[in-house]
Design an enzyme around this catalytic site. Structure first.
Site, short mmCIF file in Angstrom:
data_model
loop_
_atom_site.label_atom_id
_atom_site.label_comp_id
_atom_site.label_asym_id
_atom_site.label_seq_id
_atom_site.Cartn_x
_atom_site.Cartn_y
_atom_site.Cartn_z
N ASP A 1 42.34 45.64 32.32
CA ASP A 1 42.15 44.46 31.49
C ASP A 1 42.20 44.92 30.04
OD1 ASP A 1 41.05 41.87 30.40
OD2 ASP A 1 40.72 41.45 32.51
N HIS B 1 45.38 44.60 28.92
CA HIS B 1 45.83 43.29 28.46
C HIS B 1 45.98 43.27 26.94
CE1 HIS B 1 44.32 41.03 32.31
NE2 HIS B 1 45.19 42.00 32.56
#
Length: 462
Positions: free
Chosen positions: A282, A316
């Site tokens: 993430d 991300h």
């Protein structure tokens, strides 16, 4: 100015006030604010006396439960005024570790703390899950209301999360249809927070499937995490909440499970993230300050944060603000970082919406090199998740990016505000964006200023 640049950069801008909130050279926060933050951030002072966990019954065989032995070593160190709790060469199996004031947990090079996948070894504590306070499983390494705590030594912290343990609880990629997951409990927690249910009554744990964080100091002062490797986390790796004076230095994070953010300072003040390497599932770094009503209830911003000399691989976002930003985020400085991966989506990312309603301001990035990012190099998105479906005004303002070099991206920047809440005062200077396959986007932006910016070798000016 080229037709390409004018059509795509200016057409969607509303009220294009070309001057930013300050002149380029006047009142430079890198010379006024940054040095003062850096000066305040200091490592904790902890006694050098050593407490070997093997003296308290720990065995380095990777099989014996050492939870009680480590607890006894920490208790003894705290009892005599502090010291270094030592895990030397070998693998030590453990459950939750709760640090106490004036204790440095030293995991030496060649040593590994392996955290058991048995949820029963993680007692219920006050924690924060996706920006919401609740009573849930203890983080693997936890401290509450402590001061002068550290995790150092050059060793490895292995959460042992995998497709068999912890990660399926997210109910995301790779989870089997019959795996229990967090969806029902997560929705219940969101509803409790919106209704103002007392935190003590937001009880989860067994049967709720809300994953614990890896390292979470909560309401702590003087925190140091340095020279360790963190792998296979259930959820966020480093998650200081409501803390002051925090250092994460030379930490290597490699964990690709769901919500495996590398370092997420939340509602914390004076934070330094220096020389770390992130390879995550993430955001590499996500600065937060609470979600929705709970973030507004606590009203504790994250402020005065420095990110420097870091390497961002998969993730991300390289440096991200939000989306849990309802308490506000301000005074963020990021410099001298290397970002490069086809699986890194964005270099500088802002996530906000009309349900969060947070104010994100005074964010400065300089001297960052990105080999490639998969999406926009700079992304401000007010349409994240709930988008306009809320009654709170999202704010992103006073953002400056200087000397950002991107060799490959989908688009140089994507700035998307609301007509009722424009993104304001974005300044991009001395930046080069190569390999862009789509034009930059600026929707509902006021005060976009470009100075010596090139896209695919062509100058772009506002």
């Amino acid at each position: 100015m080229s037709t390409f640049s004018r059509r795509h950069v200016l057409a969607a801008m509303t009220g294009a006030a070309l001057a930013g909130s300050r002149a380029w050279a006047a009142d430079d926060p890198w010379t006024t604010v940054y040095p003062q933050i850096l000066k305040r951030i200091q490592p904790p002072k902890i006694a050098a006396k050593q407490f070997e966990i093997t003296r308290f019954g720990a065995r380095a065989d990777g099989k014996t439960d050492c939870t009680d032995a480590i607890r006894k070593a920490i208790d003894e160190a705290a009892r005599v005024g502090g010291g270094r709790v030592m895990a030397r060469e070998g693998a030590f199996l453990t459950g939750a570790i709760h640090l106490k004031s004036n204790v440095n947990l030293v995991v030496e090079k060649g040593a590994t703390l392996r955290f058991s996948p048995d949820p029963k070894l993680y007692p219920i504590v006050l924690t924060r899950f996706e920006g919401l306070e609740c009573m849930n499983y203890s983080p693997f390494i936890y401290a509450f209301n402590q001061q002068n705590i550290a995790i150092t030594g050059g060793g490895t912290l292995d959460g042992q999360a995998s497709g068999e343990h912890w990660w399926p609880w997210a109910g995301k990629r790779g989870a089997r249809p019959d795996d229990p997951n967090q969806r029902k409990a997560r929705a219940a927690l969101v509803e409790m927070a919106e209704k103002g249910v007392p935190v003590a009554d937001r009880k989860f744990g067994d049967g709720a499937w809300l994953r614990p964080m890896f390292i979470q100091p909560y309401r702590c002062t003087n925190v140091q995490i340095e020279d360790v490797t963190i792998t296979n986390s259930p959820m966020y790796e480093m998650h200081p909440v409501l803390c002051r004076n925090v250092i994460a230095r030379n930490v290597k994070v490699s964990s690709h499970g769901p919500n495996n953010d590398g370092c997420d300072p939340e509602s914390s003040v004076d934070v330094l993230i220096d020389g770390c390497t992130f390879d995550t599932g993430d955001d590499c770094i996500a600065i937060k300050s609470g979600r929705n009503a709970d973030g507004r209830r606590l009203h504790s911003p994250s402020e005065n944060l420095i990110v420097q000399n870091c390497v961002m691989k998969d993730g991300h976002g390289g440096v991200t603000m939000g989306s849990e930003c309802s308490g506000g985020i301000r005074n963020v400085f990021a410099q001298d970082c290397q970002m490069d991966s086809p699986n890194l989506n964005v270099a500088l990312r802002f996530k906000n919406n009309a349900v969060r309603g947070g104010v994100i301001e005074h964010v400065y990035m300089r001297n960052v090199k990105a080999g490639q990012v998969a999406q926009a190099a700079i992304d401000v998105d007010f349409y994240y998740e709930e988008g306009e479906k809320g009654s709170f005004t999202p704010v992103v303002r006073d953002v400056e990016v200087v000397n950002l070099e991107v060799k490959k991206c989908t688009t140089p920047w994507s700035l998307r505000g609301f007509k009722s809440a424009p993104v304001r005062d974005i300044r991009i200077r001395n930046c080069t964006f190569a390999g862009a396959t789509k034009p930059p986007v600026a929707e509902n932006v006021e005060g976009l200023k470009l100075d010596n910016v090139t896209v695919n070798g062509k100058p772009v000016t506002a």
